[in-house]
Write a protein that holds these residues in place. Structure first.
Motif, short mmCIF file in Angstrom:
data_model
loop_
_atom_site.label_atom_id
_atom_site.label_comp_id
_atom_site.label_asym_id
_atom_site.label_seq_id
_atom_site.Cartn_x
_atom_site.Cartn_y
_atom_site.Cartn_z
N MET A 97 0.84 -1.19 0.00
CA MET A 97 0.00 0.00 0.00
C MET A 97 0.88 1.25 0.00
SD MET A 97 -3.12 0.81 2.52
CE MET A 97 -3.60 2.47 2.83
N SER A 98 0.62 2.15 -0.91
CA SER A 98 1.42 3.35 -1.08
C SER A 98 0.91 4.46 -0.15
CB SER A 98 1.35 3.80 -2.53
OG SER A 98 1.97 5.05 -2.68
N SER A 99 1.85 5.24 0.38
CA SER A 99 1.46 6.33 1.27
C SER A 99 1.22 7.62 0.51
CB SER A 99 2.55 6.55 2.33
OG SER A 99 3.77 6.87 1.69
N GLY A 100 1.65 7.67 -0.76
CA GLY A 100 1.49 8.90 -1.52
C GLY A 100 1.23 8.60 -2.97
N PRO A 101 1.29 9.61 -3.81
CA PRO A 101 1.03 9.42 -5.23
C PRO A 101 2.07 8.52 -5.88
CG PRO A 101 1.86 11.64 -4.82
CD PRO A 101 1.66 10.99 -3.49
N THR A 102 1.63 7.72 -6.82
CA THR A 102 2.51 6.81 -7.54
C THR A 102 2.49 7.19 -9.02
OG1 THR A 102 1.95 5.07 -5.98
CG2 THR A 102 2.97 4.38 -8.04
N PRO A 103 3.67 7.25 -9.65
CA PRO A 103 3.68 7.60 -11.07
C PRO A 103 3.13 6.46 -11.93
CG PRO A 103 5.89 7.12 -10.33
CD PRO A 103 5.01 7.06 -9.13
N VAL A 104 2.38 6.83 -12.95
CA VAL A 104 1.87 5.85 -13.90
C VAL A 104 2.54 6.03 -15.26
CG1 VAL A 104 -0.35 5.51 -12.75
CG2 VAL A 104 -0.12 7.33 -14.46
N SER A 105 3.20 7.18 -15.45
CA SER A 105 3.91 7.47 -16.69
C SER A 105 5.09 8.37 -16.35
CB SER A 105 2.98 8.17 -17.67
OG SER A 105 3.69 8.62 -18.79
N PHE A 106 6.21 8.08 -17.03
CA PHE A 106 7.44 8.80 -16.71
C PHE A 106 8.26 8.91 -17.98
CE2 PHE A 106 11.85 8.79 -15.42
CZ PHE A 106 11.87 9.68 -14.37
N LYS A 107 8.56 10.14 -18.41
CA LYS A 107 9.34 10.34 -19.63
C LYS A 107 10.38 11.43 -19.41
CE LYS A 107 5.72 9.04 -22.86
NZ LYS A 107 4.34 9.24 -22.49
N VAL A 108 11.58 11.19 -19.93
CA VAL A 108 12.64 12.19 -19.92
C VAL A 108 12.76 12.71 -21.34
CG1 VAL A 108 15.11 12.57 -19.56
CG2 VAL A 108 13.85 11.08 -18.00
N ARG A 109 12.48 13.99 -21.52
CA ARG A 109 12.52 14.63 -22.83
C ARG A 109 13.82 15.41 -22.97
NH1 ARG A 109 8.41 12.27 -25.65
NH2 ARG A 109 6.46 12.36 -24.50
N ALA A 143 3.28 11.56 -14.83
CA ALA A 143 1.84 11.49 -14.57
C ALA A 143 1.63 10.57 -13.37
CB ALA A 143 1.10 10.96 -15.79
N PHE A 144 0.76 10.98 -12.47
CA PHE A 144 0.52 10.22 -11.24
C PHE A 144 -0.85 9.58 -11.24
CE2 PHE A 144 3.99 13.00 -10.13
CZ PHE A 144 4.79 12.20 -9.31
N ASP A 145 -1.01 8.60 -10.36
CA ASP A 145 -2.25 7.82 -10.28
C ASP A 145 -3.45 8.62 -9.81
OD1 ASP A 145 -1.42 8.03 -7.64
OD2 ASP A 145 -1.38 5.86 -7.28
N ASP A 146 -3.23 9.84 -9.30
CA ASP A 146 -4.37 10.67 -8.89
C ASP A 146 -4.82 11.60 -10.02
OD1 ASP A 146 -2.36 12.57 -8.99
OD2 ASP A 146 -2.67 13.31 -6.96
N GLY A 147 -4.20 11.44 -11.21
CA GLY A 147 -4.58 12.25 -12.36
C GLY A 147 -3.69 13.46 -12.59
N ALA A 148 -2.84 13.78 -11.63
CA ALA A 148 -1.95 14.93 -11.79
C ALA A 148 -0.87 14.61 -12.82
CB ALA A 148 -1.31 15.29 -10.45
N GLN A 149 -0.56 15.60 -13.66
CA GLN A 149 0.51 15.46 -14.65
C GLN A 149 1.39 16.69 -14.58
OE1 GLN A 149 -0.77 14.52 -18.62
NE2 GLN A 149 -2.46 13.25 -17.90
N PHE A 150 2.71 16.47 -14.59
CA PHE A 150 3.64 17.57 -14.47
C PHE A 150 4.72 17.47 -15.53
CE2 PHE A 150 2.30 16.54 -10.06
CZ PHE A 150 1.53 17.67 -9.83
N SER A 151 5.18 18.63 -15.97
CA SER A 151 6.33 18.73 -16.86
C SER A 151 7.35 19.57 -16.09
CB SER A 151 5.91 19.41 -18.16
OG SER A 151 6.98 19.46 -19.05
N ILE A 152 8.39 18.92 -15.58
CA ILE A 152 9.34 19.57 -14.68
C ILE A 152 10.66 19.81 -15.42
CG2 ILE A 152 10.47 19.45 -12.42
CD1 ILE A 152 8.41 17.21 -11.72
N PRO A 153 11.08 21.07 -15.54
CA PRO A 153 12.34 21.37 -16.23
C PRO A 153 13.54 20.73 -15.52
CG PRO A 153 11.03 23.37 -15.94
CD PRO A 153 10.38 22.28 -15.12
N PHE A 154 14.50 20.26 -16.30
CA PHE A 154 15.72 19.67 -15.74
C PHE A 154 16.42 20.66 -14.81
CE2 PHE A 154 16.68 16.72 -19.65
CZ PHE A 154 15.56 15.98 -19.37
N GLU A 155 16.43 21.94 -15.21
CA GLU A 155 17.10 22.95 -14.39
C GLU A 155 16.49 23.01 -12.99
OE1 GLU A 155 18.19 27.75 -14.38
OE2 GLU A 155 16.79 26.96 -15.88
#
Length: 138
Positions: free
Chosen positions: A1-13, A22-34
């Motif tokens: 059992m997870s205590s927090g959000p779990t990623p369902v998709s992960f890409k390095v661009r 993208a997380f299992d709660d529906g949240a999706q983020f694009s986070i700059p490498f910097e």
């Protein structure tokens, strides 16, 4: 059992220098490498206690050359500047994605407070400016 959000998709661009998560709660983020690099959870960046953080500069063009899984709870990106000691938990990646606007603003304010312009600090390499890491051997 997870205590927090779990990623369902992960890409390095690598071209656009963003990490898409993208997380299992529906949240999706694009986070700059910097942003990932300047907020690395490593001792090299964070220090060994409050107030010991090392301001990271010259990371605008940083890339990610590899990503290693860390258990079931996170990843360890390997950055093009050879920084690879930060373990990003899924929870921390979620926080970076969710709070990135405020974290960017905080980072830019720290650059200004250190005497850089918002742009020059993102380009200037600390090693050429006489800066150093925390001095400890990790």
């Amino acid at each position: 059992m997870s205590s927090g959000p779990t990623p369902v998709s992960f890409k390095v661009r690598t071209q656009s220098r963003v990490m898409e998560v993208a997380f299992d709660d529906g949240a999706q983020f694009s986070i700059p490498f910097e942003l990932l690099r300047v907020y690395s959870p490593s001792a090299e960046v964070r220090g060994h206690g409050h107030g010991q953080e090392t301001l990271q500069t010259g990371k605008r063009e940083v890339g990610i050359v590899g990503v290693e899984p860390v258990g079931n709870y996170g990843i360890k990106p390997i950055f093009s500047d050879e920084h690879s000691s930060g373990i990003f938990t899924w929870e921390y990646l979620y926080q970076l994605g969710r709070d990135q606007d405020a974290m960017w603003e905080n980072y830019l304010q720290k650059l200004e407070a250190a005497g850089f312009t918002r742009e020059s600090g993102r380009d200037q390499d600390m090693s050429s400016a006489g800066g150093s890491a925390c001095g400890h051997h990790h």
